[in-house]
Design a protein around this motif. Structure first.
Motif, PDB file in Angstrom:
ATOM      1  N   GLY A 139       0.794  -1.223   0.000  1.00  0.00           N
ATOM      2  CA  GLY A 139       0.000   0.000   0.000  1.00  0.00           C
ATOM      3  C   GLY A 139       0.823   1.266   0.000  1.00  0.00           C
ATOM      4  N   VAL A 140       2.151   1.154  -0.188  1.00  0.00           N
ATOM      5  CA  VAL A 140       3.003   2.335  -0.244  1.00  0.00           C
ATOM      6  C   VAL A 140       2.827   3.052  -1.582  1.00  0.00           C
ATOM      7  CG1 VAL A 140       5.387   3.153  -0.120  1.00  0.00           C
ATOM      8  CG2 VAL A 140       4.643   1.241   1.307  1.00  0.00           C
ATOM      9  N   VAL A 141       2.615   2.285  -2.644  1.00  0.00           N
ATOM     10  CA  VAL A 141       2.328   2.812  -3.981  1.00  0.00           C
ATOM     11  C   VAL A 141       0.920   2.368  -4.372  1.00  0.00           C
ATOM     12  CG1 VAL A 141       2.939   2.642  -6.436  1.00  0.00           C
ATOM     13  CG2 VAL A 141       4.732   2.912  -4.712  1.00  0.00           C
ATOM     14  N   ASP A 142       0.154   3.282  -4.973  1.00  0.00           N
ATOM     15  CA  ASP A 142      -1.237   2.982  -5.315  1.00  0.00           C
ATOM     16  C   ASP A 142      -1.367   2.243  -6.640  1.00  0.00           C
ATOM     17  OD1 ASP A 142      -2.526   4.423  -3.094  1.00  0.00           O
ATOM     18  OD2 ASP A 142      -1.654   6.197  -4.047  1.00  0.00           O
ATOM     19  N   ILE A 143      -0.533   2.581  -7.592  1.00  0.00           N
ATOM     20  CA  ILE A 143      -0.655   2.042  -8.950  1.00  0.00           C
ATOM     21  C   ILE A 143       0.724   2.029  -9.581  1.00  0.00           C
ATOM     22  CG2 ILE A 143      -1.104   4.306  -9.998  1.00  0.00           C
ATOM     23  CD1 ILE A 143      -3.185   2.912 -11.775  1.00  0.00           C
ATOM     24  N   ALA A 144       1.002   1.035 -10.434  1.00  0.00           N
ATOM     25  CA  ALA A 144       2.346   0.934 -10.994  1.00  0.00           C
ATOM     26  C   ALA A 144       2.317   0.295 -12.378  1.00  0.00           C
ATOM     27  CB  ALA A 144       3.266   0.133 -10.071  1.00  0.00           C
ATOM     28  N   PHE A 145       3.330   0.633 -13.166  1.00  0.00           N
ATOM     29  CA  PHE A 145       3.518   0.077 -14.503  1.00  0.00           C
ATOM     30  C   PHE A 145       4.747  -0.822 -14.468  1.00  0.00           C
ATOM     31  CE2 PHE A 145       1.274   4.039 -14.994  1.00  0.00           C
ATOM     32  CZ  PHE A 145       0.339   3.778 -15.989  1.00  0.00           C
ATOM     33  N   LEU A 146       4.576  -2.079 -14.918  1.00  0.00           N
ATOM     34  CA  LEU A 146       5.621  -3.084 -14.837  1.00  0.00           C
ATOM     35  C   LEU A 146       5.991  -3.612 -16.222  1.00  0.00           C
ATOM     36  CD1 LEU A 146       3.999  -5.395 -12.125  1.00  0.00           C
ATOM     37  CD2 LEU A 146       5.326  -3.311 -11.717  1.00  0.00           C
ATOM     38  N   GLY A 147       7.163  -4.242 -16.293  1.00  0.00           N
ATOM     39  CA  GLY A 147       7.562  -5.029 -17.447  1.00  0.00           C
ATOM     40  C   GLY A 147       8.040  -6.385 -16.972  1.00  0.00           C
ATOM     41  N   LEU A 148       7.392  -7.473 -17.415  1.00  0.00           N
ATOM     42  CA  LEU A 148       7.706  -8.810 -16.936  1.00  0.00           C
ATOM     43  C   LEU A 148       7.900  -9.767 -18.110  1.00  0.00           C
ATOM     44  CD1 LEU A 148       5.002  -9.112 -14.119  1.00  0.00           C
ATOM     45  CD2 LEU A 148       7.434  -8.566 -13.820  1.00  0.00           C
ATOM     46  N   PRO A 149       8.595 -10.886 -17.886  1.00  0.00           N
ATOM     47  CA  PRO A 149       8.617 -11.929 -18.906  1.00  0.00           C
ATOM     48  C   PRO A 149       7.199 -12.334 -19.281  1.00  0.00           C
ATOM     49  CG  PRO A 149      10.225 -12.397 -17.188  1.00  0.00           C
ATOM     50  CD  PRO A 149       9.413 -11.228 -16.712  1.00  0.00           C
ATOM     51  N   PRO A 150       6.974 -12.760 -20.528  1.00  0.00           N
ATOM     52  CA  PRO A 150       5.599 -12.963 -21.005  1.00  0.00           C
ATOM     53  C   PRO A 150       4.785 -13.976 -20.208  1.00  0.00           C
ATOM     54  CG  PRO A 150       7.223 -13.834 -22.567  1.00  0.00           C
ATOM     55  CD  PRO A 150       7.975 -13.005 -21.580  1.00  0.00           C
ATOM     56  N   HIS A 151       5.436 -14.945 -19.571  1.00  0.00           N
ATOM     57  CA  HIS A 151       4.695 -15.966 -18.819  1.00  0.00           C
ATOM     58  C   HIS A 151       4.423 -15.546 -17.381  1.00  0.00           C
ATOM     59  CE1 HIS A 151       8.303 -16.987 -16.533  1.00  0.00           C
ATOM     60  NE2 HIS A 151       8.958 -16.885 -17.685  1.00  0.00           N
ATOM     61  N   GLU A 153       3.102 -13.339 -14.093  1.00  0.00           N
ATOM     62  CA  GLU A 153       1.948 -12.544 -13.710  1.00  0.00           C
ATOM     63  C   GLU A 153       2.203 -11.944 -12.330  1.00  0.00           C
ATOM     64  OE1 GLU A 153      -0.770 -11.784 -15.358  1.00  0.00           O
ATOM     65  OE2 GLU A 153      -0.359 -13.026 -17.132  1.00  0.00           O
ATOM     66  N   PRO A 154       1.880 -10.660 -12.133  1.00  0.00           N
ATOM     67  CA  PRO A 154       2.030 -10.069 -10.793  1.00  0.00           C
ATOM     68  C   PRO A 154       1.052 -10.699  -9.808  1.00  0.00           C
ATOM     69  CG  PRO A 154       0.907  -8.555 -12.280  1.00  0.00           C
ATOM     70  CD  PRO A 154       1.360  -9.703 -13.122  1.00  0.00           C
ATOM     71  N   LYS A 155       1.525 -11.011  -8.612  1.00  0.00           N
ATOM     72  CA  LYS A 155       0.720 -11.709  -7.617  1.00  0.00           C
ATOM     73  C   LYS A 155       0.348 -10.789  -6.455  1.00  0.00           C
ATOM     74  CE  LYS A 155       1.174 -15.608  -9.842  1.00  0.00           C
ATOM     75  NZ  LYS A 155       0.034 -16.200 -10.569  1.00  0.00           N
ATOM     76  N   GLY A 156      -0.840 -11.005  -5.915  1.00  0.00           N
ATOM     77  CA  GLY A 156      -1.261 -10.285  -4.727  1.00  0.00           C
ATOM     78  C   GLY A 156      -1.763  -8.887  -4.975  1.00  0.00           C
ATOM     79  N   VAL A 157      -1.990  -8.537  -6.226  1.00  0.00           N
ATOM     80  CA  VAL A 157      -2.451  -7.201  -6.585  1.00  0.00           C
ATOM     81  C   VAL A 157      -3.497  -7.313  -7.685  1.00  0.00           C
ATOM     82  CG1 VAL A 157      -0.300  -6.023  -5.962  1.00  0.00           C
ATOM     83  CG2 VAL A 157      -0.572  -6.955  -8.274  1.00  0.00           C
ATOM     84  N   GLN A 158      -4.236  -6.233  -7.909  1.00  0.00           N
ATOM     85  CA  GLN A 158      -5.093  -6.148  -9.079  1.00  0.00           C
ATOM     86  C   GLN A 158      -4.211  -5.855 -10.285  1.00  0.00           C
ATOM     87  OE1 GLN A 158      -8.302  -6.665  -8.834  1.00  0.00           O
ATOM     88  NE2 GLN A 158      -8.937  -6.133  -6.764  1.00  0.00           N
ATOM     89  N   SER A 159      -4.548  -6.404 -11.451  1.00  0.00           N
ATOM     90  CA  SER A 159      -3.672  -6.212 -12.599  1.00  0.00           C
ATOM     91  C   SER A 159      -4.438  -6.155 -13.906  1.00  0.00           C
ATOM     92  CB  SER A 159      -2.625  -7.334 -12.670  1.00  0.00           C
ATOM     93  OG  SER A 159      -3.235  -8.573 -12.974  1.00  0.00           O
ATOM     94  N   HIS A 160      -3.821  -5.505 -14.859  1.00  0.00           N
ATOM     95  CA  HIS A 160      -4.357  -5.416 -16.217  1.00  0.00           C
ATOM     96  C   HIS A 160      -3.169  -5.460 -17.179  1.00  0.00           C
ATOM     97  CE1 HIS A 160      -6.864  -4.236 -19.604  1.00  0.00           C
ATOM     98  NE2 HIS A 160      -6.058  -3.229 -19.855  1.00  0.00           N
ATOM     99  N   ARG A 161      -3.192  -6.387 -18.101  1.00  0.00           N
ATOM    100  CA  ARG A 161      -2.095  -6.507 -19.074  1.00  0.00           C
ATOM    101  C   ARG A 161      -2.275  -5.464 -20.165  1.00  0.00           C
ATOM    102  NH1 ARG A 161       1.004 -11.754 -21.002  1.00  0.00           N
ATOM    103  NH2 ARG A 161       1.761 -11.118 -23.037  1.00  0.00           N
ATOM    104  N   LEU A 162      -1.273  -4.616 -20.318  1.00  0.00           N
ATOM    105  CA  LEU A 162      -1.349  -3.521 -21.280  1.00  0.00           C
ATOM    106  C   LEU A 162      -0.932  -3.950 -22.686  1.00  0.00           C
ATOM    107  CD1 LEU A 162       0.206  -0.723 -19.051  1.00  0.00           C
ATOM    108  CD2 LEU A 162      -2.189  -0.912 -19.728  1.00  0.00           C
ATOM    109  N   GLY A 163      -0.098  -4.959 -22.775  1.00  0.00           N
ATOM    110  CA  GLY A 163       0.364  -5.409 -24.080  1.00  0.00           C
ATOM    111  C   GLY A 163       1.736  -6.035 -23.971  1.00  0.00           C
ATOM    112  N   ALA A 164       2.242  -6.516 -25.094  1.00  0.00           N
ATOM    113  CA  ALA A 164       3.554  -7.161 -25.127  1.00  0.00           C
ATOM    114  C   ALA A 164       4.360  -6.594 -26.291  1.00  0.00           C
ATOM    115  CB  ALA A 164       3.423  -8.673 -25.264  1.00  0.00           C
ATOM    116  N   GLY A 165       5.658  -6.689 -26.189  1.00  0.00           N
ATOM    117  CA  GLY A 165       6.516  -6.195 -27.253  1.00  0.00           C
ATOM    118  C   GLY A 165       7.855  -6.894 -27.248  1.00  0.00           C
ATOM    119  N   GLU A 166       8.567  -6.785 -28.352  1.00  0.00           N
ATOM    120  CA  GLU A 166       9.878  -7.419 -28.483  1.00  0.00           C
ATOM    121  C   GLU A 166      10.996  -6.498 -28.006  1.00  0.00           C
ATOM    122  OE1 GLU A 166      10.252  -8.489 -32.579  1.00  0.00           O
ATOM    123  OE2 GLU A 166       9.034 -10.308 -32.344  1.00  0.00           O
TER     124      GLU A 166
END
Length: 294
Positions: A139-151, A153-166
């Motif tokens: 709860g220190v940060v309200d919202i965040a933008f991440l970059g992860l390997p394609p497989h 998934e962020p755990k323990g939070v609400q999430s929305h996948r924005l897209g993928a790229g090379e």
């Protein structure tokens, strides 16, 4: 027990200094000290150990601090909810983002948000994906933008996948590699500049090279894309950057990869979003998002 007393306790705990805490709270030090002393009398115990050199929490203070923060957050949320019911978004919004976020033009989004919701206090933190996930969980940060390997998934939070790229390889203008396109095997003998082992930005490259059966050397490990670019400019090795981000450095040459590593960008937020958080989410993604419950 008053909310102002709780604010004073949190300020002293975070600054380890009564003078700096008073400056943060915009009160004279004597008033802050008096209120904390009154709270300690009410609780029947000392919250701080005071010496001539430092101020630190007592065991009772350590136990009290999380509850004090929760009370202040609940009070802020209550004010924000009342304001939102009247059509006004206010309160605070702490945003985190990886430096290479590309799926969203974050500066433009922040400008638009500030224009629509001028009463919201917006802060921005740049950090790695792992740190941002943990900060959102806490709860220190309200919202965040991440970059992860394609497989992943962020755990323990609400999430929305924005897209993928090379990813693409980037090299200095005078680098001996002259190809505009190659595969990972064609880079096998090159020294690499990459993020540290275990970093999400490193994992996507490591997994791609492993899948291609290519072993590479990474003599230079960095903590930011800007530092990576600085080393690439000096001809010290090959860097790997998202294809949508690399054009920000027009002095570097881009080599596209036929078997390129990929990454997915995610938007994550707290499980109990405030009105300010919800307003930002509606700006970024107008459709319902998914939940990562674990």
């Amino acid at each position: 027990m008053e909310l102002q007393q709780l604010r004073y306790v949190v300020a002293v705990a975070e600054t380890s200094n009564f003078t700096r805490a008073a400056e943060r709270c915009h009160v004279v030090q004597s008033a802050l000290s008096h209120q904390i002393a009154a709270l300690e009398r009410e609780l029947g115990t000392r919250l701080f150990e005071r010496t001539s050199r430092r101020v630190r929490l007592t065991p009772a203070g350590e136990a009290f601090l999380p509850a004090a923060r929760e009370c202040l957050e609940a009070a802020d949320r209550a004010r924000a909810e009342v304001a939102a019911a009247s059509g006004e978004i206010r309160g605070g919004l702490a945003i985190g983002a990886i430096p290479t976020v590309a799926a969203v033009n974050l500066p433009v989004a922040l400008k638009t948000y500030r224009r629509h919701h001028p009463r919201v206090r917006v802060t921005l933190l740049s950090a790695g994906s792992e740190e941002l996930i943990e900060r959102v969980r806490r709860g220190v940060v309200d919202i965040a933008f991440l970059g992860l390997p394609p497989h992943a998934e962020p755990k323990g939070v609400q999430s929305h996948r924005l897209g993928a790229g090379e990813l693409v390889a980037v090299v200095a203008p005078d680098h001996h590699l002259r190809e505009h396109e190659t595969d990972l095997r064609g880079l096998a003998d090159e020294p690499f500049i990459d993020f540290r082992t275990g970093h999400a930005g490193r994992a996507q490259s490591d997994e791609a090279f492993t899948a291609a059966g290519v072993r590479r050397e990474v003599p230079f490990e960095v903590s930011s894309a800007e530092f990576m670019v600085d080393l690439v400019r000096q001809g010290l090795g090959v860097g790997m950057l998202p294809a949508a981000y690399a054009p920000r450095f027009p002095d570097l040459r881009i080599i596209r990869l036929r078997d390129a590593p990929t990454r997915a960008e995610h938007l994550i937020w707290t499980n109990r979003p405030s009105p300010a958080t919800t307003a930002f989410l509606n700006l970024i993604r107008p459709t319902p998002a998914t939940t990562s419950p674990t």
